[in-house]
Scaffold this motif. Sequence first.
Motif, PDB file in Angstrom:
ATOM      1  N   TYR A   1       0.791  -1.170  -0.281  1.00  0.00           N
ATOM      2  CA  TYR A   1       0.397  -0.429   0.051  1.00  0.00           C
ATOM      3  C   TYR A   1       0.968   0.973  -0.185  1.00  0.00           C
TER       4      TYR A   1
ATOM      5  N   ALA B   1       0.934   4.286  -2.614  1.00  0.00           N
ATOM      6  CA  ALA B   1       1.236   5.405  -2.439  1.00  0.00           C
ATOM      7  C   ALA B   1       2.298   6.220  -3.090  1.00  0.00           C
TER       8      ALA B   1
ATOM      9  N   THR C   1       2.103  10.151  -3.442  1.00  0.00           N
ATOM     10  CA  THR C   1       0.904  10.824  -2.710  1.00  0.00           C
ATOM     11  C   THR C   1       1.975  11.621  -1.028  1.00  0.00           C
TER      12      THR C   1
ATOM     13  N   TRP D   1       1.736  13.236   4.286  1.00  0.00           N
ATOM     14  CA  TRP D   1       0.679  13.728   5.675  1.00  0.00           C
ATOM     15  C   TRP D   1      -0.235  12.808   5.088  1.00  0.00           C
ATOM     16  N   ARG D   2      -0.850  12.757   3.790  1.00  0.00           N
ATOM     17  CA  ARG D   2      -2.011  12.005   3.493  1.00  0.00           C
ATOM     18  C   ARG D   2      -1.227  10.465   3.479  1.00  0.00           C
TER      19      ARG D   2
ATOM     20  N   ARG E   1      -5.196   9.086   5.182  1.00  0.00           N
ATOM     21  CA  ARG E   1      -5.648   8.723   3.816  1.00  0.00           C
ATOM     22  C   ARG E   1      -4.801   7.455   3.955  1.00  0.00           C
ATOM     23  N   ILE E   2      -3.942   6.708   4.894  1.00  0.00           N
ATOM     24  CA  ILE E   2      -3.881   5.311   4.308  1.00  0.00           C
ATOM     25  C   ILE E   2      -3.735   4.295   5.802  1.00  0.00           C
TER      26      ILE E   2
ATOM     27  N   PRO F   1      -6.553   5.095   8.417  1.00  0.00           N
ATOM     28  CA  PRO F   1      -8.009   4.343   8.447  1.00  0.00           C
ATOM     29  C   PRO F   1      -7.270   2.403   8.544  1.00  0.00           C
ATOM     30  N   LEU F   2      -6.261   1.852   7.787  1.00  0.00           N
ATOM     31  CA  LEU F   2      -5.835   0.768   8.245  1.00  0.00           C
ATOM     32  C   LEU F   2      -5.531   0.379   9.462  1.00  0.00           C
TER      33      LEU F   2
END
Lengths: 314, 367
Positions: free
Chosen positions: A205, A209, A214, A217-218, A222-223, A226-227
């Motif tokens: 992942y 990214a 990516t 900070w994103r 975002r990854i 959530p994971l």
Amino acid sequence: MVESKQQWKAWLYLSPAIVLLLIFTVWPIINTVAMAFMEDYSGLAKIGGDTAFRFGIGNFAKVVQNADFQQALINTVLLCVISVPISTILALLIAVALHAIKPLQKALQTIFFLPYVTNSIAIGMVFAAMFNVIGSVGTRRPLISSYGIVNDIIRFFGGNWVNWINSGSEHWANMFVLITYIVWNALPFKILILLGGLTGINKQYYEAAKVDSTPRWRVLTRITVPLLSPMLAYVVITGFIGGFKEYTSIVGIFGESMGPVHAKGSMNTMVGLIYDSLASNNQGRASAAALILFGIILVVTLINLWVSKKHVHY
Amino acid sequence: MNIVLQNLTKIFPSRNKKSGEEVVAVNNFNFEIPDGKLIGLLGPSGCGKSTTLYMISGLQKPTSGRIFFGDDDVTEMSTENRGIGLVFQNYALYPHLTVKQNILFPLQNLRGKDKMDKNAMLDRAYEAAKLVQIEQLLDRKPSELSGGQQQRVAIARALVKMPKVLLLDEPLSNLDARLRLQTREEIRRIQKETGITTVFVTHDQEEAMSISDMIVVMKAGIVQQIGKPQDVYDDPANLFVAKFLGTPPINVFSGRVQEGHLYIGEDRIIDVKGVPDQEVVAGIRPEGFVLSDGGPLTCAPVNVEVMGRDVSVVSTHPASLNPLVRSIINADNRIELGDSPVRYAIKPRKLFIFKKETGERINFEVK
């Protein structure tokens, strides 16, 4: 049937655990509920021969109306609401950082995990020493031999020293010390859980990214988050439960007075209140307070679960 | 945009410090990938094909050598800045995001002058979804998709930012046989429609041959042969390439060249003028056999496998290096096998001879 023939064996194997649970968990719970609903229940009175306690909710009323209870409830909620988010976010950042580095990872993990295996009263005493001001505080011309490490640092940077926990200290200063301590004490377990979660995330992942350019900070928001959400939810829920049971940390810093010398009991928490009631031989009131605490933890956990259902993936 | 690989080498340090043995995953790879073509990197596992792909992507740094995208030297450039699309073997779709969010993800990362507004991003995402035919799946989570659908989403996500280079790592390995066939056509179609220079890695020679403009056959980090699939098949550089390409695989025999003739066992097969006398390995493609009563190669029949269009005659020969010799014969000939030996004539263009020690191809003139 074969199963039913074997069933007595299953019960036999389970029996040690069941017996212990019945004696030390189930029976006390039933007892607690019973005592909570007996007006002015007291173990001493019972031994004295007074066995006819009326049924009623007087214990609850007395607990709730008690000014100490309100102070304890406010303290407890404040401690939870402030320390849990701070410690969770700090633990997340530290875990991500620890996960990202290669050299010294194991050594640093050990260092971060040390508070977990250290006695919390001992940690509390060290914290108290760090914030303790030795000398005559509050007199017109204070004579001070040591300001404590934290004040030394503040003074080094040109700030004014603060009376953190000594006589005459303000409530917010007490709270600050306590929350610092609780956050620090809560970190290792959270870091451990989150680090475990991070190792479980498929590296691809992050490679994907990276291919998609990516920003860092994103990647985190975002990854990673959530994971990691199942672990985060776990850490937050157990954090709240632990927070509502906060007691030893206050003893560690303030001693049994549960507050600075001039304001004994000002830092008391729900569990502290239960202890106090027990000490004054008011088992009925202690039981009622325990049930109230149980109710609060239940509600908070349900809210936590409800929130996490919306935001936890999988 | 063409990609140039110059003396590309990747050495992995040894895991075991005592033995100190390094692993040369890719050894001195030189190749210019032409613009807009589909290139298949082919080889058995551990041959360095994936490492090569990941070096092109920037996720792995070459030990030495250089990589150029067009005129730009990107060797030191990080993955983020290379502007590539990469489809991972396991797709690596973000499990917590819907298909739409997955496809939008790369676009949302664009910054500065490339930054797009929401509608433009959505348009692009739909376009990409349409290209891979998953428009109706946009609101699902990856876990609710089949392998083939996930694969398409991964391709859409890689394509949506319109990369200059598309890299696919074993894109079909997780699909069942039928889907694999379908998806490889799909990849070919998408590549043709977009004209993106595409490199894909596979260990399946059929897959590589069927859709690539060019294939690169690798073994143990060393490039064995580069060329158009048909050329490599018809003209293998060495025994490894000859054995690796083709189903059923090529039949190999131990043979010898004597006075300008090739012998397999005692059978004198064909004339190989100008080849000095030596021990050789002879390879004959299954389609290179012709049933012929007077044919030079005599085999003991085992059975006949009917495949509809063709018939495969399975037999044995004492000089064969494989347990069985498999020939493919047009099904027009009804074949009844008795106990008597089968005799084959050999099509000379389907027969290759290789040096016994090195496996290097020995060319001879075909009359």
